[in-house]
Design a protein around this motif. Structure first.
Motif, PDB file in Angstrom:
ATOM      1  N   HIS A   1      16.279 -26.900 -59.548  1.00 49.76           N
ATOM      2  CA  HIS A   1      15.059 -26.100 -59.432  1.00 49.76           C
ATOM      3  C   HIS A   1      14.717 -25.788 -57.983  1.00 49.76           C
ATOM      4  CE1 HIS A   1      13.456 -27.311 -63.686  1.00 49.76           C
ATOM      5  NE2 HIS A   1      14.505 -26.516 -63.712  1.00 49.76           N
ATOM      6  N   ILE A   2      14.936 -26.759 -57.107  1.00 52.72           N
ATOM      7  CA  ILE A   2      14.665 -26.521 -55.683  1.00 52.72           C
ATOM      8  C   ILE A   2      15.629 -25.483 -55.137  1.00 52.72           C
ATOM      9  CG2 ILE A   2      14.750 -27.567 -53.386  1.00 52.72           C
ATOM     10  CD1 ILE A   2      13.739 -30.163 -54.707  1.00 52.72           C
ATOM     11  N   MET A   3      16.895 -25.608 -55.520  1.00 49.33           N
ATOM     12  CA  MET A   3      17.894 -24.699 -54.983  1.00 49.33           C
ATOM     13  C   MET A   3      17.709 -23.280 -55.495  1.00 49.33           C
ATOM     14  SD  MET A   3      21.998 -25.005 -55.174  1.00 49.33           S
ATOM     15  CE  MET A   3      23.032 -23.659 -54.608  1.00 49.33           C
ATOM     16  N   THR A   4      17.437 -23.131 -56.781  1.00 51.01           N
ATOM     17  CA  THR A   4      17.333 -21.799 -57.366  1.00 51.01           C
ATOM     18  C   THR A   4      15.941 -21.214 -57.216  1.00 51.01           C
ATOM     19  OG1 THR A   4      16.746 -22.690 -59.552  1.00 51.01           O
ATOM     20  CG2 THR A   4      19.096 -22.345 -59.082  1.00 51.01           C
TER      21      THR A   4
ATOM     22  N   ALA B   1      24.440 -23.720 -60.958  1.00 51.54           N
ATOM     23  CA  ALA B   1      23.171 -23.067 -60.614  1.00 51.54           C
ATOM     24  C   ALA B   1      23.418 -21.859 -59.716  1.00 51.54           C
ATOM     25  CB  ALA B   1      22.240 -24.060 -59.923  1.00 51.54           C
ATOM     26  N   SER B   2      24.415 -21.969 -58.826  1.00 49.93           N
ATOM     27  CA  SER B   2      24.761 -20.841 -57.959  1.00 49.93           C
ATOM     28  C   SER B   2      25.250 -19.657 -58.778  1.00 49.93           C
ATOM     29  CB  SER B   2      25.837 -21.267 -56.949  1.00 49.93           C
ATOM     30  OG  SER B   2      25.361 -22.289 -56.112  1.00 49.93           O
ATOM     31  N   HIS B   3      25.981 -19.940 -59.848  1.00 51.10           N
ATOM     32  CA  HIS B   3      26.399 -18.859 -60.748  1.00 51.10           C
ATOM     33  C   HIS B   3      25.178 -18.149 -61.337  1.00 51.10           C
ATOM     34  CE1 HIS B   3      30.724 -18.783 -61.001  1.00 51.10           C
ATOM     35  NE2 HIS B   3      30.806 -20.092 -61.149  1.00 51.10           N
TER      36      HIS B   3
ATOM     37  N   ALA C   1      30.239 -20.354 -50.918  1.00 49.06           N
ATOM     38  CA  ALA C   1      30.021 -20.044 -49.503  1.00 49.06           C
ATOM     39  C   ALA C   1      28.556 -19.685 -49.256  1.00 49.06           C
ATOM     40  CB  ALA C   1      30.926 -18.898 -49.071  1.00 49.06           C
ATOM     41  N   LYS C   2      27.961 -18.933 -50.186  1.00 47.95           N
ATOM     42  CA  LYS C   2      26.548 -18.558 -50.057  1.00 47.95           C
ATOM     43  C   LYS C   2      25.652 -19.798 -50.096  1.00 47.95           C
ATOM     44  CE  LYS C   2      24.658 -14.908 -50.514  1.00 47.95           C
ATOM     45  NZ  LYS C   2      24.009 -13.972 -49.559  1.00 47.95           N
ATOM     46  N   SER C   3      25.878 -20.632 -51.083  1.00 48.65           N
ATOM     47  CA  SER C   3      25.027 -21.813 -51.253  1.00 48.65           C
ATOM     48  C   SER C   3      25.251 -22.828 -50.142  1.00 48.65           C
ATOM     49  CB  SER C   3      25.297 -22.456 -52.617  1.00 48.65           C
ATOM     50  OG  SER C   3      24.950 -21.567 -53.653  1.00 48.65           O
ATOM     51  N   TYR C   4      26.501 -22.964 -49.725  1.00 40.77           N
ATOM     52  CA  TYR C   4      26.826 -23.924 -48.669  1.00 40.77           C
ATOM     53  C   TYR C   4      26.134 -23.536 -47.365  1.00 40.77           C
ATOM     54  CZ  TYR C   4      29.786 -27.411 -46.352  1.00 40.77           C
ATOM     55  OH  TYR C   4      30.245 -28.507 -45.679  1.00 40.77           O
TER      56      TYR C   4
ATOM     57  N   ASN D   1      34.712 -14.577 -44.040  1.00 33.82           N
ATOM     58  CA  ASN D   1      33.702 -13.529 -44.248  1.00 33.82           C
ATOM     59  C   ASN D   1      33.541 -13.208 -45.735  1.00 33.82           C
ATOM     60  OD1 ASN D   1      33.195 -12.881 -41.373  1.00 33.82           O
ATOM     61  ND2 ASN D   1      35.358 -12.251 -41.417  1.00 33.82           N
ATOM     62  N   ILE D   2      33.762 -14.199 -46.584  1.00 32.56           N
ATOM     63  CA  ILE D   2      33.720 -13.966 -48.029  1.00 32.56           C
ATOM     64  C   ILE D   2      32.334 -13.518 -48.492  1.00 32.56           C
ATOM     65  CG2 ILE D   2      33.105 -16.337 -48.678  1.00 32.56           C
ATOM     66  CD1 ILE D   2      35.681 -14.126 -50.497  1.00 32.56           C
ATOM     67  N   ARG D   3      31.311 -13.862 -47.713  1.00 27.15           N
ATOM     68  CA  ARG D   3      29.949 -13.482 -48.108  1.00 27.15           C
ATOM     69  C   ARG D   3      29.683 -11.984 -47.949  1.00 27.15           C
ATOM     70  NH1 ARG D   3      26.172 -17.134 -44.689  1.00 27.15           N
ATOM     71  NH2 ARG D   3      28.001 -17.296 -43.333  1.00 27.15           N
ATOM     72  N   ARG D   4      30.682 -11.274 -47.424  1.00 25.68           N
ATOM     73  CA  ARG D   4      30.541  -9.814 -47.319  1.00 25.68           C
ATOM     74  C   ARG D   4      30.542  -9.160 -48.703  1.00 25.68           C
ATOM     75  NH1 ARG D   4      35.808 -11.057 -47.205  1.00 25.68           N
ATOM     76  NH2 ARG D   4      37.317  -9.630 -48.190  1.00 25.68           N
ATOM     77  N   LEU D   5      31.064  -9.863 -49.716  1.00 24.57           N
ATOM     78  CA  LEU D   5      31.179  -9.300 -51.075  1.00 24.57           C
ATOM     79  C   LEU D   5      29.841  -9.453 -51.788  1.00 24.57           C
ATOM     80  CD1 LEU D   5      34.637 -10.919 -51.936  1.00 24.57           C
ATOM     81  CD2 LEU D   5      34.225  -8.608 -51.050  1.00 24.57           C
ATOM     82  N   THR D   6      28.871  -8.690 -51.373  1.00 24.24           N
ATOM     83  CA  THR D   6      27.491  -8.917 -51.814  1.00 24.24           C
ATOM     84  C   THR D   6      27.213  -8.507 -53.248  1.00 24.24           C
ATOM     85  OG1 THR D   6      26.908  -6.786 -50.846  1.00 24.24           O
ATOM     86  CG2 THR D   6      26.566  -8.750 -49.479  1.00 24.24           C
ATOM     87  N   THR D   7      28.019  -7.593 -53.808  1.00 28.97           N
ATOM     88  CA  THR D   7      27.756  -7.141 -55.175  1.00 28.97           C
ATOM     89  C   THR D   7      28.847  -7.622 -56.120  1.00 28.97           C
ATOM     90  OG1 THR D   7      28.999  -5.061 -54.999  1.00 28.97           O
ATOM     91  CG2 THR D   7      26.700  -5.049 -54.236  1.00 28.97           C
ATOM     92  N   GLN D   8      28.500  -7.691 -57.392  1.00 21.90           N
ATOM     93  CA  GLN D   8      29.484  -8.087 -58.401  1.00 21.90           C
ATOM     94  C   GLN D   8      30.652  -7.101 -58.421  1.00 21.90           C
ATOM     95  OE1 GLN D   8      28.619 -10.956 -60.315  1.00 21.90           O
ATOM     96  NE2 GLN D   8      30.793 -10.976 -60.789  1.00 21.90           N
TER      97      GLN D   8
END
Length: 691
Positions: free
Chosen positions: A74-77, A121-123, A174-177, A248-255
């Motif tokens: 709950h805190i994370m999401t 939860a990240s999913h 990578a986003k959550s980390y 730079n994997i976080r560059r993939l911002t959209t599904q």
């Protein structure tokens, strides 16, 4: 540069770890912080030891475990609507709304299980499950199928789904980390569990995993984060690595970005597999033709590399390393072990991690406990001076009694049973009526005294005096002083022990209900009611006789219907922990009663007695401890009163424990006497404040 041997490479690879593979970082230090240490205390641990045989579920441990992980999620999401529950029907994955936990809880696995819950939860935060499913289902609708007649539709879809999941996992983790540094140790524990086995490193340099096929590509893709990855193992693997660009994997911002990249990787893999198989077929044909002609190219340098163990090795350069990495041969048993590791990796990637089921009945009990707010407080730490290992007595403070909890079997251990054959409905309605009478007689707490001072030189203009300005009288102001009683906080605690059974308990409940009702009719009285005893263990030997105090009513939160819901079903249970429970709520009572006239009303029979896991709480020592807790309340400015419903003989014993400010009553119907005592106490509290 001097070349390293294969064994040397592997040895350094196992020793050299990135943050994800740092074993030391997977300790339960952070878990202990969140779980207040008690869950992993070696002496008090509610978890089964790893060496123990599987036993019945420990509902308390499972509930505490579930609450802790739910807090993480709950805190994370930032979404309290996400449900975290136990696996009861084989569902091992998140559906975008619910995270399923394994019912097998071991201390060594806790951090990795937290990491798994955070991963799921990240999913929920980042993954569009519908778009991912549509991408897999629609794979064959494009021109892609012209290249793939060699494979079945099922094979293609299944492998594309896995590749898409790998890319998705790389992105969300990578986003959550990056976004939640405080949770990194849990991710480290998770990845250490699934991806750090040294056999994986050996597999990367084994010939079996260097043949171009789906399984081998997936094996290397799953383990690309390993610092000892072998990018030369398969055709175009290095290009895939460069395409992913993990930094730079976080560059993939959209599904859509992640689906497109996954499809590009999949096409590359399929082309290489087809090309490899075509080459293999051509080579076999050439070899067959050569044998029929009796010809051979006879080309050989006459040399064979050997590793330090004498095994044959093949050169395999890696531009990313300063060493030449060699093929490492594995035995059949090692390959079998590695296949099991890889299978678990695929289950993780595809959200199919196997989780132990919780029976439906056990799940109901755990959900009931999870709905409560349970705090463990160590009490009486200095009571047993004979044992140097004595850490005190674990005492439960329970709040937020829900209907879900009351309907569960486990509630009986706390003296609450909504299905109890005995319900004091008529007596309860009588108590509610008496409460209304009590409210009228305690109305003095609602009264205000107003004093108006006129003809002042400052203050508020008195309109009736304005005309006197014409007569040069400028003292036309007034001040209004309103004297009110200070709000009162009344905490009523009922002894719920078996010795209270019968008249004493029934009248105590009636007394408490009367004050609960009165508090809803008087605006400046805050009433809280608790009950205390020890847990009736039934089959749960680990929790048997644990002292508890449960909050039943709070006038700021509950209404009269709540009074009917709870007090109709309360009953006596077990032992009498008295001072242990008083000590457990000392700070809470002091905090709740700040800036009020505070009163603690003790309803009991005055015989403290409780034995818990070899600790004996009885006799003079228990009475002295209980008195000391009452005295501590008085020192903190809380007025303490003790009531006993019974005869003079019982009251004589009662006074041995509570000699000060104690009262004997025949029954709760003595509203006049109760009102007289309470008004004297309330007014004396107010006069002390005014002084």
């Amino acid at each position: 540069m001097k070349k390293k041997s294969t064994n040397s490479i592997l040895k350094s690879a196992i020793a050299r770890t990135s943050k994800f593979w740092d074993v030391k970082s997977t300790k339960t230090d952070k878990s202990n912080y969140w779980l207040r240490g008690s869950l992993f205390d070696k002496k008090e641990s509610m978890f089964k030891n790893n060496d123990e045989k599987e036993s019945r579920f420990d509902h308390f441990a499972l509930a505490q475990y579930q609450r802790a992980i739910t807090n993480f999620v709950h805190i994370m999401t930032g979404n309290k609507d996400i449900k975290v529950t136990y696996n009861t029907s084989g569902k091992n994955y998140t559906d975008g709304r619910t995270i399923n936990l394994s019912a097998s809880i071991k201390e060594k696995d806790f951090d990795s299980n937290v990491g798994l819950a955070l991963h799921e939860a990240s999913h929920i935060i980042y993954t569009d499950f519908k778009k991912s499913k549509s991408a897999v289902d629609g794979l064959m609708e494009s021109d892609f199928n012209k290249l793939t007649s060699h494979f079945s539709e099922h094979t293609l879809k299944q492998n594309f789904k896995t590749i898409l999941n790998i890319v998705e996992d790389l992105f969300i983790d990578a986003k959550s980390y990056a976004a939640a540094p405080g949770y990194r140790s849990y991710y480290q524990a998770l990845y250490h569990k699934f991806f750090s086995d040294e056999k994986i490193i050996k597999g990367m340099y084994n010939k079996k995993y260097m043949t171009a096929n789906f399984e081998n590509y997936l094996f290397h893709l799953c383990n690309l984060r390993n610092p000892e990855r072998n990018l030369n193992a398969l055709p175009d693997l290095k290009n895939i690595w460069n395409t992913l660009d993990l930094a730079n994997i976080r560059r993939l911002t959209t599904q859509e970005d992640r689906i497109k990249l996954s499809l590009d990787i999949f096409v590359t893999i399929v082309k290489n597999i087809l090309e490899s198989e075509n080459n293999k077929t051509n080579n076999e044909q050439t070899s067959s033709d050569g044998e029929s002609d009796g010809e051979s190219d006879g080309e050989s340098d006459g040399e064979s590399d050997k590793n330090e163990s004498g095994n044959d090795v093949e050169g395999n350069s890696d531009d990313d390393s300063s060493t030449d990495k060699k093929e490492y041969k594995l035995s059949d048993k090692q390959i079998e072990q590695l296949e099991k590791i890889f299978e678990k990796q695929k289950q993780f990637i595809n959200g199919e991690v196997k989780k132990a089921n919780l029976t439906k009945d056990a799940s109901i009990q755990v959900e009931a406990l999870t709905s409560l707010d349970i705090t463990e407080v160590m009490t009486a730490k200095n009571l047993n001076n004979e044992s140097s290992t004595f850490k005190g007595v674990k005492t439960l403070v329970i709040k937020n009694v829900t209907e879900k909890f009351m309907k569960s079997d486990i509630a009986r251990g706390f003296g609450l049973e909504i299905h109890n054959w005995y319900a004091r409905t008529e007596k309860l309605e009588r108590a509610i009526s008496l409460g209304k009478v009590l409210a009228k007689r305690l109305q003095v707490r609602n009264e205000e005294r107003t004093l108006t001072s006129k003809r002042l030189k400052s203050g508020k203009i008195d309109n009736r005096m304005l005309h006197e300005i014409g007569f040069n009288n400028y003292d036309i102001f007034k001040k209004i002083n309103i004297n009110q009683y200070k709000p009162s906080y009344i905490h009523i605690s009922i002894d719920q022990s078996g010795s209270m059974s019968g008249h004493t308990f029934e009248e105590s409940v009636k007394f408490a209900v009367m004050f609960a009702v009165a508090s809803k009719l008087i605006k400046n009285i805050h009433v809280v009611i608790t009950a205390r005893s020890t847990f009736v263990g039934h089959n749960n030997t680990k929790m048997k006789d644990v002292p508890y105090i449960v909050y039943l009513f709070d006038s700021k939160k509950n209404n009269i219907n709540d009074i009917r819901r709870v007090f109709a079903h309360i009953k006596t249970t077990n032992l009498t922990p008295e001072g242990l429970t008083f000590e457990a709520i000392q700070s809470e009572v002091a905090k709740s009663s700040a800036n009020t006239d505070a009163y603690f009303i003790n309803l009991c029979d005055g015989e403290p007695c409780a034995d818990y896991q070899g600790f004996r709480y009885r006799g003079d020592a228990a009475k002295e401890h209980s008195r000391k807790q009452v005295d501590r309340m008085r020192q903190r400015g809380i007025n303490v009163m003790s009531y006993f419903f019974g005869d003079k003989y019982g009251f004589k014993n009662f006074l041995q424990t509570y000699p000060k400010n104690s009262y004997m009553l025949r029954d709760a119907e003595q509203v006049h006497t109760i009102t007289k005592i309470m008004n004297r106490e309330l007014l004396s509290g107010a006069s002390k404040q005014n002084d």
